[in-house]
Design a protein around this motif. Structure first.
Motif, mmCIF file in Angstrom:
data_model
loop_
_atom_site.group_PDB
_atom_site.id
_atom_site.type_symbol
_atom_site.label_atom_id
_atom_site.label_comp_id
_atom_site.label_asym_id
_atom_site.label_seq_id
_atom_site.Cartn_x
_atom_site.Cartn_y
_atom_site.Cartn_z
ATOM 1 N N LEU A 383 0.837 -1.205 0.000
ATOM 2 C CA LEU A 383 0.000 0.000 0.000
ATOM 3 C C LEU A 383 0.876 1.260 0.000
ATOM 4 C CD1 LEU A 383 -2.803 -1.130 2.487
ATOM 5 C CD2 LEU A 383 -2.901 -1.026 -0.016
ATOM 6 N N GLU A 384 1.974 1.179 0.741
ATOM 7 C CA GLU A 384 2.905 2.313 0.757
ATOM 8 C C GLU A 384 3.507 2.525 -0.634
ATOM 9 O OE1 GLU A 384 5.818 2.084 3.895
ATOM 10 O OE2 GLU A 384 6.972 3.786 3.109
ATOM 11 N N TRP A 385 3.803 1.411 -1.309
ATOM 12 C CA TRP A 385 4.345 1.507 -2.667
ATOM 13 C C TRP A 385 3.336 2.201 -3.588
ATOM 14 C CZ3 TRP A 385 2.514 -0.585 -7.284
ATOM 15 C CH2 TRP A 385 3.373 -0.438 -8.392
ATOM 16 N N CYS A 386 2.059 1.795 -3.482
ATOM 17 C CA CYS A 386 1.016 2.400 -4.319
ATOM 18 C C CYS A 386 0.970 3.911 -4.096
ATOM 19 C CB CYS A 386 -0.358 1.810 -3.984
ATOM 20 S SG CYS A 386 -0.551 0.132 -4.554
ATOM 21 N N GLU A 387 0.965 4.286 -2.818
ATOM 22 C CA GLU A 387 0.813 5.703 -2.497
ATOM 23 C C GLU A 387 2.050 6.513 -2.881
ATOM 24 O OE1 GLU A 387 0.601 6.543 1.664
ATOM 25 O OE2 GLU A 387 0.014 8.638 1.361
ATOM 26 N N LYS A 388 3.229 6.021 -2.438
ATOM 27 C CA LYS A 388 4.438 6.836 -2.551
ATOM 28 C C LYS A 388 5.155 6.689 -3.896
ATOM 29 C CE LYS A 388 4.467 8.913 1.427
ATOM 30 N NZ LYS A 388 4.019 8.240 2.547
ATOM 31 N N ILE A 389 5.014 5.549 -4.522
ATOM 32 C CA ILE A 389 5.744 5.347 -5.778
ATOM 33 C C ILE A 389 4.805 5.473 -6.971
ATOM 34 C CG2 ILE A 389 7.127 3.740 -7.151
ATOM 35 C CD1 ILE A 389 8.725 4.502 -4.847
ATOM 36 N N LEU A 390 3.837 4.578 -7.040
ATOM 37 C CA LEU A 390 3.014 4.539 -8.254
ATOM 38 C C LEU A 390 2.165 5.800 -8.400
ATOM 39 C CD1 LEU A 390 2.265 2.814 -10.705
ATOM 40 C CD2 LEU A 390 0.327 1.947 -9.381
ATOM 41 N N PHE A 391 1.309 6.068 -7.415
ATOM 42 C CA PHE A 391 0.350 7.172 -7.562
ATOM 43 C C PHE A 391 1.027 8.538 -7.589
ATOM 44 C CE2 PHE A 391 -3.037 4.266 -5.499
ATOM 45 C CZ PHE A 391 -3.213 3.628 -6.712
ATOM 46 N N SER A 392 2.192 8.638 -6.977
ATOM 47 C CA SER A 392 2.825 9.957 -6.969
ATOM 48 C C SER A 392 3.604 10.221 -8.258
ATOM 49 C CB SER A 392 3.727 10.114 -5.742
ATOM 50 O OG SER A 392 4.833 9.264 -5.857
ATOM 51 N N HIS A 393 3.737 9.195 -9.106
ATOM 52 C CA HIS A 393 4.474 9.409 -10.351
ATOM 53 C C HIS A 393 3.610 9.287 -11.601
ATOM 54 C CE1 HIS A 393 8.207 8.466 -7.868
ATOM 55 N NE2 HIS A 393 8.423 9.664 -8.369
ATOM 56 N N VAL A 394 2.301 9.081 -11.433
ATOM 57 C CA VAL A 394 1.439 8.987 -12.619
ATOM 58 C C VAL A 394 0.350 10.058 -12.546
ATOM 59 C CG1 VAL A 394 1.845 6.534 -12.997
ATOM 60 C CG2 VAL A 394 -0.043 7.241 -11.519
ATOM 61 N N GLU A 395 -0.188 10.376 -13.707
ATOM 62 C CA GLU A 395 -1.240 11.393 -13.762
ATOM 63 C C GLU A 395 -2.416 10.875 -14.580
ATOM 64 O OE1 GLU A 395 0.462 14.912 -15.366
ATOM 65 O OE2 GLU A 395 1.340 15.531 -13.451
ATOM 66 N N ASP A 396 -3.587 11.375 -14.310
ATOM 67 C CA ASP A 396 -4.810 11.116 -15.081
ATOM 68 C C ASP A 396 -5.250 9.652 -15.088
ATOM 69 O OD1 ASP A 396 -4.636 13.789 -15.637
ATOM 70 O OD2 ASP A 396 -3.661 13.476 -17.593
ATOM 71 N N ARG A 397 -4.421 8.802 -15.692
ATOM 72 C CA ARG A 397 -4.845 7.416 -15.816
ATOM 73 C C ARG A 397 -3.666 6.478 -15.609
ATOM 74 N NH1 ARG A 397 -9.183 4.947 -17.975
ATOM 75 N NH2 ARG A 397 -9.964 6.896 -18.829
ATOM 76 N N CYS A 398 -3.933 5.367 -14.912
ATOM 77 C CA CYS A 398 -2.871 4.385 -14.678
ATOM 78 C C CYS A 398 -3.469 2.985 -14.728
ATOM 79 C CB CYS A 398 -2.225 4.634 -13.315
ATOM 80 S SG CYS A 398 -1.125 3.314 -12.794
ATOM 81 N N ILE A 399 -2.929 2.155 -15.596
ATOM 82 C CA ILE A 399 -3.349 0.755 -15.641
ATOM 83 C C ILE A 399 -2.144 -0.091 -15.260
ATOM 84 C CG2 ILE A 399 -4.280 -1.106 -17.071
ATOM 85 C CD1 ILE A 399 -5.463 1.161 -18.863
ATOM 86 N N LEU A 400 -2.293 -0.832 -14.176
ATOM 87 C CA LEU A 400 -1.157 -1.580 -13.636
ATOM 88 C C LEU A 400 -1.307 -3.064 -13.936
ATOM 89 C CD1 LEU A 400 1.419 -1.567 -11.834
ATOM 90 C CD2 LEU A 400 -0.096 -2.042 -9.904
#
Ligand SMILES: [Zn+2]
Ligand SMILES: [Zn+2]
Length: 563
Positions: A383-400
């Motif tokens: 969850l920390e990875w999602c918040e601090k890495i993924l979501f903080s480096h993508v904009e508008d749309r993200c498909i993982l």
């Protein structure tokens, strides 16, 4: 999966069978065969339960194919079977060194020195031991009277002597502590012995260990130019009948029946991703994966293991896995290729960094460092990875796109950390096909390769660094990530990884980072003074050849790109 204790399983099995059977003396052949099958099956279950199968991927173990109890017995057998084909007789290019010239005190015979060509049909005359040479030379020189004995006189006592010239050569060998041949033999013996001793203890021996033993032995033996090349290691392994043992995938009947179904789910997954790409473009697609890295062991360290001897093999694999940390990487088929930060979860006894460690440990902008007691990713860390890495480096749309690990499964919890305006979707790679359609799968192995080149360099050159230390590991990953994932030279690797798995149509001519940075012959020298010119790598950014000091100590976090 919960951990498996084979002793508990045996106890449960005993409960089942003791109603129907009784022990009867010696186990039969059929008993032994069935036991072999059951054990193989259980080992795999135990290993699976101990860690994600990813941690095993690159783990080769060696098996000595012999039941002999002492190294002398093995060596005798090896010597007997190799008399006509000494593996050391034709050294590889890399280990080839020129026969040393004799030093001035003796009348030099160099003018008419002709290189002997070994006759493969005869045992090499070199097979004379150093001790034999010493005794015949001593006899010839006749210390008591200081008058040299004649050739025929020497020959009556030492039948292998053929000429005065040969005695002069032997004299030189004795003075130098042996000929090149003697030294290679001594290296083979010493390294073989180390391997044998290591196998007596619960210890995983890898090529790296063999090289380290050989290089260490050579500090005493002193063969000029000897590097224990991979070629030499290969010969040594063949010489002693050491074979690689890979833990193979256990294929059940059920798995074979499922195969067509598996293919379908893989195709469906690829098709789904392709349709998302055609709807939303490449830049919103990301693939994340994690991989276990072994903490390199201290040289000579003996692992302490509990448990009976017959479960040794299992203990070894478990042990190598429990001493590991996790690296998580994320790539896109679009223009951004790699996320700017590499996630690392180190193994810390209490699951957290102590206050002093947290304050003083190595820090870098391109790393996000966390800790857990197991060195593995936990749900909380995910969850920390999602918040601090993924979501903080993508904009508008993200498909993982990620594999079906349980850690990733609670997507509702993930949504709590998702920024309001971000459109987010997770596509799960079906279990069992991860190896076939995970874009990061092969790329991660290449990253490990690159990383290992550097840790091997540290060990081989006995640099005063502890490769298993937290700060060393972090500094190395920071530097390697900057090279491997951030240099514009290698970026197409990420795009090609998606293409090779069938997600995208365009193919990319990528540059292999390891091949570029660690070419077979690394020429030139770095600007650094006071360094004996042992080059480590060629910078993936500025192309400069760098010594270890320049790259690591000076923290060469290069951002100057020369095409
Ligand atoms: Zn340098
Ligand atoms: Zn550079």
């Amino acid at each position: 999966m919960d951990s498996v204790n084979p002793m508990n399983v045996l106890k449960l099995l005993e409960e089942n069978y003791k109603q129907l059977f009784q022990l009867d003396g010696q186990p039969s052949e059929a008993d032994k065969q069935l036991k072999g099958l059951v054990k193989e099956f259980m080992d795999i279950k135990i290993i699976r339960a101990g860690s994600s199968s990813l941690a095993l991927e690159e783990d080769l173990q060696y098996e000595l194919q012999t039941d002999m109890q002492t190294f002398d017995e093995i060596e005798k057998l090896v010597a007997a079977s190799n008399q006509l084909a000494e593996p050391d007789e034709n050294p590889s290019q890399e280990d080839q060194v020129v026969e040393p010239l004799s030093s001035g005190t003796e009348p030099s015979s160099n003018e008419f020195y002709v290189q002997r060509i070994p006759n493969p049909k005869q045992p090499p005359s070199n097979a004379v031991t150093l001790d034999y040479k010493k005794r015949s030379v001593d006899f010839w020189r006749n210390v008591a009277t200081k008058k040299r004995r004649s050739l025929s006189c020497v020959q009556t006592k030492f039948k292998k002597v053929t000429s005065i010239r040969q005695l002069q050569e032997w004299e030189r060998h004795v003075a130098e502590g042996g000929s090149r041949y003697d030294k290679l033999k001594a290296l083979r013996l010493e390294t073989g012995k180390q391997f044998f001793l290591a196998k007596q203890k619960p210890h995983i021996a890898k090529d790296m260990d063999i090289r380290r033993w050989a290089v260490t032995a050579n500090r005493t033996i002193g063969l000029v130019g000897f590097t224990a090349s991979p070629d030499w290691v290969g010969k040594l392994k063949r010489n002693y009948g050491i074979v690689d043992r890979k833990i193979t995938k256990f294929v059940t009947d059920k798995y074979i029946q499922e195969a067509p179904q598996v293919k379908k789910t893989a195709e469906e997954c690829v098709a789904l991703v392709r349709s998302r790409i055609s709807d939303y473009g490449l830049d919103c697609m990301w693939n994340t994966d994690q991989s276990g890295f072994d903490y390199e062991m201290r040289p000579g360290r003996t692992l302490h293991l509990a448990g009976a001897k017959h479960v040794l093999a299992i203990c070894q694999s478990e042990n190598s896995m429990t001493h590991s940390y996790t690296v998580m990487m994320t790539i896109s088929p679009g223009t951004r290729k790699f996320l700017p930060q590499l996630w690392i979860t180190l193994q810390e006894d209490k699951g957290v960094f102590g206050p002093i460690v947290a304050r003083t440990m190595f820090k870098a902008d391109n790393l996000y460092v966390t800790a857990s007691a197991s060195g593995k990713m936990t749900k909380k860390l995910y969850l920390e990875w999602c918040e601090k890495i993924l979501f903080s480096h993508v904009e508008d749309r993200c498909i993982l796109l990620a594999d079906s690990l349980k850690t990733y499964s609670d997507q509702e919890a993930v949504l709590e950390f998702k920024p309001e305006e971000l459109e987010y979707e997770m596509i799960t790679i079906p279990p069992k096909v991860t190896g076939d359609i995970q874009p990061l799968d092969r790329l991660f192995r290449m990253y490990k390769d690159f990383f290992r080149k550097i840790s091997s360099f540290i060990i081989l050159h006995s640099l005063p660094l502890q490769v298993h230390h937290r700060d060393v590991i972090l500094k190395m990953h920071s530097l390697v990530y900057q090279q491997f994932a951030r240099s514009p030279r290698f970026g197409d690797l990420a795009n090609q990884a998606w293409h090779l798995r069938g997600y995208t149509d365009e193919s990319f001519d990528y540059v292999n980072p390891t091949e570029f940075s660690f070419p077979k012959k690394l020429t030139g020298h770095c600007d650094h003074q006071n360094w004996d010119d042992r080059l480590l790598l060629k910078c993936g950014w500025c192309k400069a050849p760098l010594c270890f000091h320049h790259f690591y100590d000076q923290y060469h976090l290069c951002k100057i790109y020369l095409p």
